[in-house]
Design a protein around this motif. Sequence first.
Motif, PDB file in Angstrom:
ATOM      1  N   GLU A  32       0.834  -1.206   0.000  1.00 17.77           N
ATOM      2  CA  GLU A  32       0.000   0.000   0.000  1.00 17.77           C
ATOM      3  C   GLU A  32       0.866   1.252   0.000  1.00 17.77           C
ATOM      4  O   GLU A  32       0.565   2.220  -0.705  1.00 17.77           O
ATOM      5  CB  GLU A  32      -0.924   0.011   1.219  1.00 17.77           C
ATOM      6  CG  GLU A  32      -2.049  -0.983   1.158  1.00 17.77           C
ATOM      7  CD  GLU A  32      -2.929  -0.951   2.408  1.00 17.77           C
ATOM      8  OE1 GLU A  32      -2.958   0.089   3.105  1.00 17.77           O
ATOM      9  OE2 GLU A  32      -3.585  -1.969   2.681  1.00 17.77           O
ATOM     10  N   ILE A  33       1.928   1.243   0.797  1.00 12.40           N
ATOM     11  CA  ILE A  33       2.834   2.388   0.868  1.00 12.40           C
ATOM     12  C   ILE A  33       3.467   2.637  -0.496  1.00 12.40           C
ATOM     13  O   ILE A  33       3.500   3.769  -0.988  1.00 12.40           O
ATOM     14  CB  ILE A  33       3.910   2.177   1.958  1.00 12.40           C
ATOM     15  CG1 ILE A  33       3.270   2.216   3.347  1.00 12.40           C
ATOM     16  CG2 ILE A  33       5.027   3.214   1.834  1.00 12.40           C
ATOM     17  CD1 ILE A  33       4.186   1.782   4.476  1.00 12.40           C
ATOM     18  N   SER A  34       3.952   1.572  -1.127  1.00 10.95           N
ATOM     19  CA  SER A  34       4.591   1.705  -2.435  1.00 10.95           C
ATOM     20  C   SER A  34       3.615   2.192  -3.489  1.00 10.95           C
ATOM     21  O   SER A  34       3.940   3.064  -4.304  1.00 10.95           O
ATOM     22  CB  SER A  34       5.203   0.371  -2.866  1.00 10.95           C
ATOM     23  OG  SER A  34       6.253   0.020  -1.994  1.00 10.95           O
ATOM     24  N   GLU A  35       2.387   1.644  -3.478  1.00  9.04           N
ATOM     25  CA  GLU A  35       1.388   2.043  -4.469  1.00  9.04           C
ATOM     26  C   GLU A  35       0.989   3.503  -4.311  1.00  9.04           C
ATOM     27  O   GLU A  35       0.809   4.216  -5.290  1.00  9.04           O
ATOM     28  CB  GLU A  35       0.148   1.149  -4.371  1.00  9.04           C
ATOM     29  CG  GLU A  35       0.376  -0.251  -4.872  1.00  9.04           C
ATOM     30  CD  GLU A  35      -0.792  -1.190  -4.598  1.00  9.04           C
ATOM     31  OE1 GLU A  35      -1.752  -0.798  -3.891  1.00  9.04           O
ATOM     32  OE2 GLU A  35      -0.736  -2.329  -5.097  1.00  9.04           O
ATOM     33  N   ARG A  36       0.830   3.951  -3.085  1.00 10.88           N
ATOM     34  CA  ARG A  36       0.363   5.316  -2.849  1.00 10.88           C
ATOM     35  C   ARG A  36       1.461   6.355  -3.023  1.00 10.88           C
ATOM     36  O   ARG A  36       1.195   7.468  -3.454  1.00 10.88           O
ATOM     37  CB  ARG A  36      -0.238   5.440  -1.457  1.00 10.88           C
ATOM     38  CG  ARG A  36      -0.935   6.788  -1.290  1.00 10.88           C
ATOM     39  CD  ARG A  36      -1.680   6.975  -0.016  1.00 10.88           C
ATOM     40  NE  ARG A  36      -2.578   5.895   0.300  1.00 10.88           N
ATOM     41  CZ  ARG A  36      -3.020   5.652   1.534  1.00 10.88           C
ATOM     42  NH1 ARG A  36      -2.628   6.422   2.535  1.00 10.88           N
ATOM     43  NH2 ARG A  36      -3.833   4.657   1.772  1.00 10.88           N
ATOM     44  N   ALA A  66       6.400   9.159   5.918  1.00  9.74           N
ATOM     45  CA  ALA A  66       5.697  10.387   6.297  1.00  9.74           C
ATOM     46  C   ALA A  66       4.605  10.713   5.284  1.00  9.74           C
ATOM     47  O   ALA A  66       3.484  11.072   5.663  1.00  9.74           O
ATOM     48  CB  ALA A  66       6.686  11.542   6.411  1.00  9.74           C
ATOM     49  N   GLU A  67       4.916  10.575   3.999  1.00  4.66           N
ATOM     50  CA  GLU A  67       3.917  10.854   2.962  1.00  4.66           C
ATOM     51  C   GLU A  67       2.731   9.901   3.086  1.00  4.66           C
ATOM     52  O   GLU A  67       1.581  10.328   3.047  1.00  4.66           O
ATOM     53  CB  GLU A  67       4.551  10.717   1.573  1.00  4.66           C
ATOM     54  CG  GLU A  67       3.566  10.990   0.446  1.00  4.66           C
ATOM     55  CD  GLU A  67       4.168  10.794  -0.936  1.00  4.66           C
ATOM     56  OE1 GLU A  67       3.383  10.668  -1.889  1.00  4.66           O
ATOM     57  OE2 GLU A  67       5.412  10.751  -1.074  1.00  4.66           O
ATOM     58  N   PHE A  68       2.999   8.628   3.269  1.00  2.00           N
ATOM     59  CA  PHE A  68       1.915   7.657   3.366  1.00  2.00           C
ATOM     60  C   PHE A  68       1.012   7.940   4.565  1.00  2.00           C
ATOM     61  O   PHE A  68      -0.214   7.898   4.451  1.00  2.00           O
ATOM     62  CB  PHE A  68       2.466   6.230   3.472  1.00  2.00           C
ATOM     63  CG  PHE A  68       1.388   5.197   3.638  1.00  2.00           C
ATOM     64  CD1 PHE A  68       0.649   4.762   2.542  1.00  2.00           C
ATOM     65  CD2 PHE A  68       1.087   4.662   4.882  1.00  2.00           C
ATOM     66  CE1 PHE A  68      -0.362   3.819   2.687  1.00  2.00           C
ATOM     67  CE2 PHE A  68       0.080   3.727   5.043  1.00  2.00           C
ATOM     68  CZ  PHE A  68      -0.642   3.299   3.936  1.00  2.00           C
TER      69      PHE A  68
END
Length: 145
Positions: A32-36, A66-68
């Motif tokens: 999810e982190i990578s996709e977002r 931090a972005e996620f």
Amino acid sequence: MLRKLDQRLNELIAAVYPEERKRPGYARLAKEISERTGGAISGTYLWELATGRKRNVTLEQLDVLAEFFGVPPGYFLDDDVAERVNAQLALAAALRDTRVRNLALRAEGLSPASLDALLTMVNEARKFQNLSTDEDPDHPTTTER
């Protein structure tokens, strides 16, 4: 500097996924982190960070996390920033409860004396239930403002 990284990461995970049973595993969370964000982080590495087994994180990885999670990168590095963000997260968590949200909305427009009386009642109820009664120093519960 990064001694609290695991604690802060776990607080963010709990804030985004408040129901423990519905939290994704680290592999799914990393996906999810990578996709977002477009940033690369593995499930294993995320698990190592969250459990404190690894602390050698790059600034780029902190930026991705931090972005996620929607926090400033300083959240992971600065106690003051983390404290402010955690206060905001606690407020957001409290407002998820419809009754808490309704209480706050219905209090809008009441006089300062009425608001103080409500705060006193809430603090007494918290004491009765052995809950924390930490008060906000910027918003005293008396009319001495």
